[in-house]
Write an enzyme that holds these catalytic residues in place. Sequence first.
Site, mmCIF file in Angstrom:
data_model
loop_
_atom_site.group_PDB
_atom_site.id
_atom_site.type_symbol
_atom_site.label_atom_id
_atom_site.label_comp_id
_atom_site.label_asym_id
_atom_site.label_seq_id
_atom_site.Cartn_x
_atom_site.Cartn_y
_atom_site.Cartn_z
ATOM 1 N N ALA A 1 0.829 -1.195 0.000
ATOM 2 C CA ALA A 1 0.000 0.000 0.000
ATOM 3 C C ALA A 1 0.867 1.250 0.000
ATOM 4 C CB ALA A 1 -0.905 0.009 1.222
ATOM 5 N N GLU B 1 -0.360 2.948 6.831
ATOM 6 C CA GLU B 1 -0.469 4.057 5.871
ATOM 7 C C GLU B 1 -1.113 5.270 6.528
ATOM 8 O OE1 GLU B 1 1.419 3.486 3.543
ATOM 9 O OE2 GLU B 1 1.396 1.285 3.545
ATOM 10 N N HIS C 1 1.448 7.141 8.490
ATOM 11 C CA HIS C 1 2.303 7.961 7.630
ATOM 12 C C HIS C 1 1.731 9.367 7.441
ATOM 13 C CE1 HIS C 1 5.639 5.601 6.253
ATOM 14 N NE2 HIS C 1 4.946 4.700 5.590
HETATM 15 N N1 BES Z 1 5.666 3.900 1.427
HETATM 16 C C1 BES Z 1 5.433 2.499 1.375
HETATM 17 C C2 BES Z 1 5.040 2.041 0.008
HETATM 18 C C3 BES Z 1 6.201 1.850 -0.919
HETATM 19 C C4 BES Z 1 6.974 0.714 -0.842
HETATM 20 C C5 BES Z 1 6.517 2.784 -1.877
HETATM 21 C C6 BES Z 1 8.058 0.554 -1.707
HETATM 22 C C7 BES Z 1 7.577 2.634 -2.728
HETATM 23 C C8 BES Z 1 8.346 1.522 -2.670
HETATM 24 C C9 BES Z 1 4.334 2.085 2.329
HETATM 25 O O1 BES Z 1 4.130 2.926 3.388
HETATM 26 C C10 BES Z 1 4.746 0.772 2.889
HETATM 27 O O2 BES Z 1 5.688 0.738 3.611
HETATM 28 N N2 BES Z 1 4.054 -0.298 2.541
HETATM 29 C C11 BES Z 1 4.392 -1.645 2.916
HETATM 30 C C12 BES Z 1 3.422 -2.222 3.899
HETATM 31 C C13 BES Z 1 3.661 -1.758 5.290
HETATM 32 C C14 BES Z 1 2.612 -2.292 6.224
HETATM 33 C C15 BES Z 1 5.004 -2.118 5.825
HETATM 34 C C16 BES Z 1 4.344 -2.448 1.636
HETATM 35 O O3 BES Z 1 3.840 -1.951 0.650
HETATM 36 O O4 BES Z 1 4.823 -3.581 1.652
HETATM 37 ZN ZN ZN Z 2 5.489 2.763 4.971
#
Ligand code: BES
Ligand code: ZN
Length: 894
Positions: free
Chosen positions: A278, A314, A317
């Site tokens: 996400a 999210e 964030h």
């Molecule tokens: N900011 C990230 C999404 C992201 C991941 C953008 C890689 C660009 C490259 C988001 O906040 C995130 O960390 N998502 C994780 C899930 C989270 C619960 C750790 C994901 O997408 O795996």
């Molecule tokens: Zn994140």
Amino acid sequence: METSRKWHELDKQYPEAEYLTEGIVRLIFTLDATEDGKTEVSAKYSVRRNIGTPKNAPLVLDLASEVNILSVTINGKKLLPSEYERTGEAIIIPNVPDGVFKVAAKVLIDPKNNGTGEGMYAAGDMLLTQNEPEGLRKIFPYFDCPKVMAPFRTTIIGNKEKYPVMLSNGNLFDYHEKIGLTNGNRIHWITYDLPFAIPSYLFALVAGKLEVLKSTYATKSGRTIDLEIYAEAKDIEKCHHAMESLKHAMAYDEEWYGYECDVDDYKIVATPYFNMGAMENKGLNIFNVSCVLASPETATDENYERVEGVIGHEYFHNYTGDKITNKDWRELGTKESITVRRDSLFSSDYRGWGLRKEISNALDMRARQFAEDASPRRHAIRPAEIKEPNNMYTMTVYEKGAEVYKTMEGIIGREGFLNGMKLYAKRHDGQATRIEDLIRCMEDANGVDLHQFRNWFTQSGTPTVSIVSEYDAKKKVLKLHIKQSCTMAPDRTEMEPFDIPFAIGLIGPSAVGEMAARTLRINKWEQTFEFDDIPFKPALSLNRNFAPVNVKYDYWDGELALLMARDNSLFARWDASQTYGAQVLLKLVEDVKAGRELVLDKAYSDAFGAVLRGAILCREGIDKNLLAEMMSLPGETTLANMSETVDPHAIHTARKFAYRELAKKYYLDFERLQKENCSDFDWEISFDPLSVAKRSVANTALGYLATCNNLFGANVFRQFDFSLGMSDKYTALSILVNGKNKPFFDEYADKALRMFYDQFKDDNNTVDKWFAVQAYSNEDGAIARVKELATHPAFDWNNPNRVRSLFGAFAYGSLQFHTGEGYRLFADFLAEYAPKNDIVASRMVEPLTDWKRYVPELQSLMKAELLRLKEELSKTDPAKVRGTMEKIEKSLAQ
Ligand code: BES
Ligand code: ZN
């Protein structure tokens, strides 16, 4: 990525942006502007030279090579092609006016032919964006780095039938529609106004046919926030759990940190086509369907927990990320590590998953982050340099970063942590910051010096804490001689000792219990700690807070059994069961390799049995999550990480042997636990910690029962057929599939697979499970099955979830991966897939890059495939496979 550097070297002044925007960024998107479905983007914004930038500094606007420029004007004057230079990633304008000037650009982009999942791309009938970390440059020319921030106003123009829903960041500002002149189509315009300054990576746009689930949230100051979750019509009823989770997340942020939601309209969009889990775009989160949708029939308990956790993540964030962002991508941990810590606390302490979440974090760390530290991908949470920013989204930045903040609580406490977070919000709202800024807030809010603690962020590797205990029965004094060490980083920079708050307990014989509990501050290479007044030689309960370290200590006979039975810390009790299990299993692995007869250690199986018996006797008295976790043997990956050289086949054989021995010995106990905890008599599936824990116990027991009784296939099939919830159904399916080739299981497995697909073929997340359960299979024939599934009509190369559920599940989960044919299949797959989607491929290549840890036969097979893969990929456009190549090259350079 480079690894270790001293903090003071990193603490130098950061380069500021050379140019900044002034006022709002004005965007107009015309969807399907050309006949072949391209999108026209017009971008206008004012720019000024930053203080300190030399007058003749050229203006550099990031722009990917595939974007087609229609025009660029400065102060209304169109630039001739000779007046700017175009490189692969930017346009460079050598002469720009003094003072504030206006940039206006018009470009054409081709979302329908963008399969990378980055920038603006088509997904089914939808158009979507993903701009973190550097996707915006694929949409329009701009400052695509987080330290430049601006408010945005975005207009979207599109066909109303095709794109009834059009969304961007911010509040609805303006709306029109009319019949188009030429074709009678209804065209509509919508404008969103985002009053907050955001960096480029948080910009988002969505257009398509979507339904919406709406609700509201009243903040502590009395504002009403509109909450909207958008999904395909068939999925909208599966959004309720996400909506509830969002409200819980908002309440937690207010109650614990004093953080109130600042947007008026908080939107979430669910798509089946998404590279990651996400994305936190300001006010317009975009989610993989796997992290939003949940219903009892289609989602397992783990899925429910994941939705709650990711929705939380999210949302969190919105403060740590969107209001306060990271200065650049080396500093990704500035927003990610702390946000993972925040979501972890949300799940464990606020939503009540407690021990279950803490254990799953520890398991993740041991199985995956420790492995990363032991691989050529080893890097510090805050590396000195990075190459491809997309490769920064690692277990180290995320999971280890979060665990380090948890460990910090051993110095400043929970209150201190929360006070630090409050100060951080106060001091840095609206800024792009660094990890350093957050640590300084922790120091200032608590009056402590965390100078040495910073080594956790700048030094890579997993420290080892070695303990020797010396007990003097006469003086009743216990001495613990403790050493810490850490292997040298690849760049061989000198290491300083880590500052490790290390929680321990001293456990006496049964009538005595815990004699002392303390958090030791291990911060030198060698230290001795003394405990007075210890009447008995204690069992050592170590690393109760799970600082991310390896612990080395020679347990005396019976010590681990005692801890398993009586440690006051439930986490440590579980940990003792795993340490003991690993000890016994690794010995068996040696026996397998040497061709010796296998015998399960009796003292261990007695200790294991005592846990089951204890649970049966005191029934409601025991924490069922703890029970389920203690019933589980250390996983094959965890055992692999503890091995000098990894022989996955020997590990598998040894573990399977132990599993069957325990199943035979405790058959009746497992049967009883299964019956007493299963949900056969429930009328509906509820998702609360106790019900979930009971299902875990029952399903873990079911697994044991099925391994040693072939006739049990019928019972497992019955559970598959009659269960109300997906946890029970999927466990049963997976047992049947993994029992294939066993008499009485085969037919059931095939029948169950058919039924499962027929029932759920319209549900993306469940079809993914259907692929994965088959690809995970350890049995012979798994490779042929994977090949066959890749030609199944439901297999979709453009859907990252589907690709992961087949090839990812195979490489990460099936024993058959570790064969010449398995490696070849996987390398063939990557050669085809990496040029299509480098981001996802770069994450998936890791199992193959870890060749060095394996036994010589496998090493050479893996390395050969890796070389072949490199060869194949070097035939394609280097820009398209940059991330994957970086990992392959790093691996081959070992
Ligand atoms: N900011 C990230 C999404 C992201 C991941 C953008 C890689 C660009 C490259 C988001 O906040 C995130 O960390 N998502 C994780 C899930 C989270 C619960 C750790 C994901 O997408 O795996
Ligand atoms: Zn994140």
